[in-house]
Design a protein around this motif. Sequence first.
Motif, PDB file in Angstrom:
ATOM      1  N   LEU A  46       0.856  -1.183   0.000  1.00  0.00           N
ATOM      2  CA  LEU A  46       0.000   0.000   0.000  1.00  0.00           C
ATOM      3  C   LEU A  46       0.889   1.230   0.000  1.00  0.00           C
ATOM      4  CD1 LEU A  46      -2.526  -1.115   2.743  1.00  0.00           C
ATOM      5  CD2 LEU A  46      -2.838  -1.231   0.279  1.00  0.00           C
ATOM      6  N   VAL A  48       0.744   5.495  -0.062  1.00  0.00           N
ATOM      7  CA  VAL A  48      -0.057   6.714   0.082  1.00  0.00           C
ATOM      8  C   VAL A  48       0.891   7.888  -0.118  1.00  0.00           C
ATOM      9  CG1 VAL A  48      -1.526   8.077   1.604  1.00  0.00           C
ATOM     10  CG2 VAL A  48      -1.609   5.580   1.706  1.00  0.00           C
ATOM     11  N   THR A  49       0.605   8.723  -1.123  1.00  0.00           N
ATOM     12  CA  THR A  49       1.495   9.842  -1.427  1.00  0.00           C
ATOM     13  C   THR A  49       0.755  11.164  -1.253  1.00  0.00           C
ATOM     14  OG1 THR A  49       0.980  10.002  -3.787  1.00  0.00           O
ATOM     15  CG2 THR A  49       2.651   8.418  -3.166  1.00  0.00           C
ATOM     16  N   SER A  50       1.540  12.176  -0.883  1.00  0.00           N
ATOM     17  CA  SER A  50       1.003  13.529  -0.791  1.00  0.00           C
ATOM     18  C   SER A  50       2.160  14.517  -0.801  1.00  0.00           C
ATOM     19  CB  SER A  50       0.159  13.712   0.467  1.00  0.00           C
ATOM     20  OG  SER A  50       0.957  13.560   1.625  1.00  0.00           O
ATOM     21  N   VAL A  60      -4.430  13.535  -1.638  1.00  0.00           N
ATOM     22  CA  VAL A  60      -3.760  12.277  -1.300  1.00  0.00           C
ATOM     23  C   VAL A  60      -4.002  11.282  -2.427  1.00  0.00           C
ATOM     24  CG1 VAL A  60      -3.696  10.373   0.353  1.00  0.00           C
ATOM     25  CG2 VAL A  60      -3.995  12.713   1.162  1.00  0.00           C
ATOM     26  N   ARG A  62      -3.512   7.206  -3.555  1.00  0.00           N
ATOM     27  CA  ARG A  62      -3.311   5.869  -2.990  1.00  0.00           C
ATOM     28  C   ARG A  62      -3.125   4.856  -4.115  1.00  0.00           C
ATOM     29  NH1 ARG A  62      -7.184   8.530  -0.231  1.00  0.00           N
ATOM     30  NH2 ARG A  62      -6.897   8.750   2.008  1.00  0.00           N
ATOM     31  N   LYS A  63      -2.236   3.899  -3.865  1.00  0.00           N
ATOM     32  CA  LYS A  63      -1.998   2.827  -4.848  1.00  0.00           C
ATOM     33  C   LYS A  63      -1.797   1.528  -4.079  1.00  0.00           C
ATOM     34  CE  LYS A  63       0.309   1.446  -8.912  1.00  0.00           C
ATOM     35  NZ  LYS A  63      -0.329   1.565 -10.174  1.00  0.00           N
ATOM     36  N   LYS A  64      -2.338   0.436  -4.637  1.00  0.00           N
ATOM     37  CA  LYS A  64      -2.186  -0.883  -4.032  1.00  0.00           C
ATOM     38  C   LYS A  64      -1.607  -1.842  -5.071  1.00  0.00           C
ATOM     39  CE  LYS A  64      -5.020  -4.745  -2.805  1.00  0.00           C
ATOM     40  NZ  LYS A  64      -5.696  -5.285  -3.904  1.00  0.00           N
ATOM     41  N   LYS A  91       4.198   7.037   1.867  1.00  0.00           N
ATOM     42  CA  LYS A  91       4.056   6.129   3.006  1.00  0.00           C
ATOM     43  C   LYS A  91       3.800   4.739   2.443  1.00  0.00           C
ATOM     44  CE  LYS A  91       2.406   9.792   5.914  1.00  0.00           C
ATOM     45  NZ  LYS A  91       1.377  10.335   6.767  1.00  0.00           N
TER      46      LYS A  91
END
Length: 131
Positions: A46, A48-50, A60, A62-64, A91
């Motif tokens: 997982l 999470v970028t920002s 934000v 998100r990529k999985k 993250k």
Amino acid sequence: MKKDIQIPKVEDVYIAIVNEYNDIYKTQDWNAYIINNKTVDLEMVLIVTSGYSENKTTSVFRKKLDTLPKKSYAKIELMQEELFALNNTFKVSFFEGNAMFDKTFLFRKNTINLKALQPIPLMEPKGVLVK
């Protein structure tokens, strides 16, 4: 109780912002990649970028990834150059075996540029790497 929690250290997993040629649009693009330089596969990755500064915050993203095979990499997102004036965080959480790992990678503002390019593990194009 907090002292009893074991948090394993993340090693051989990196985030790189790579400057590479886009054959379709005939442009030089900046792309974010996650690199697994381990000898084992990562599961349920997982990301999470920002981006942020004193007076700006990005949305934000998100990529999985179900699996990131050993000694491989995967593209996370295309990065617009305007974002390089911000602090950019990635993250990353993943499972290796039965253990969960977590790490925050930070690209400080104005550190992503052509002068900062260096060789990236497992990849041919150069980029900016955070370990």
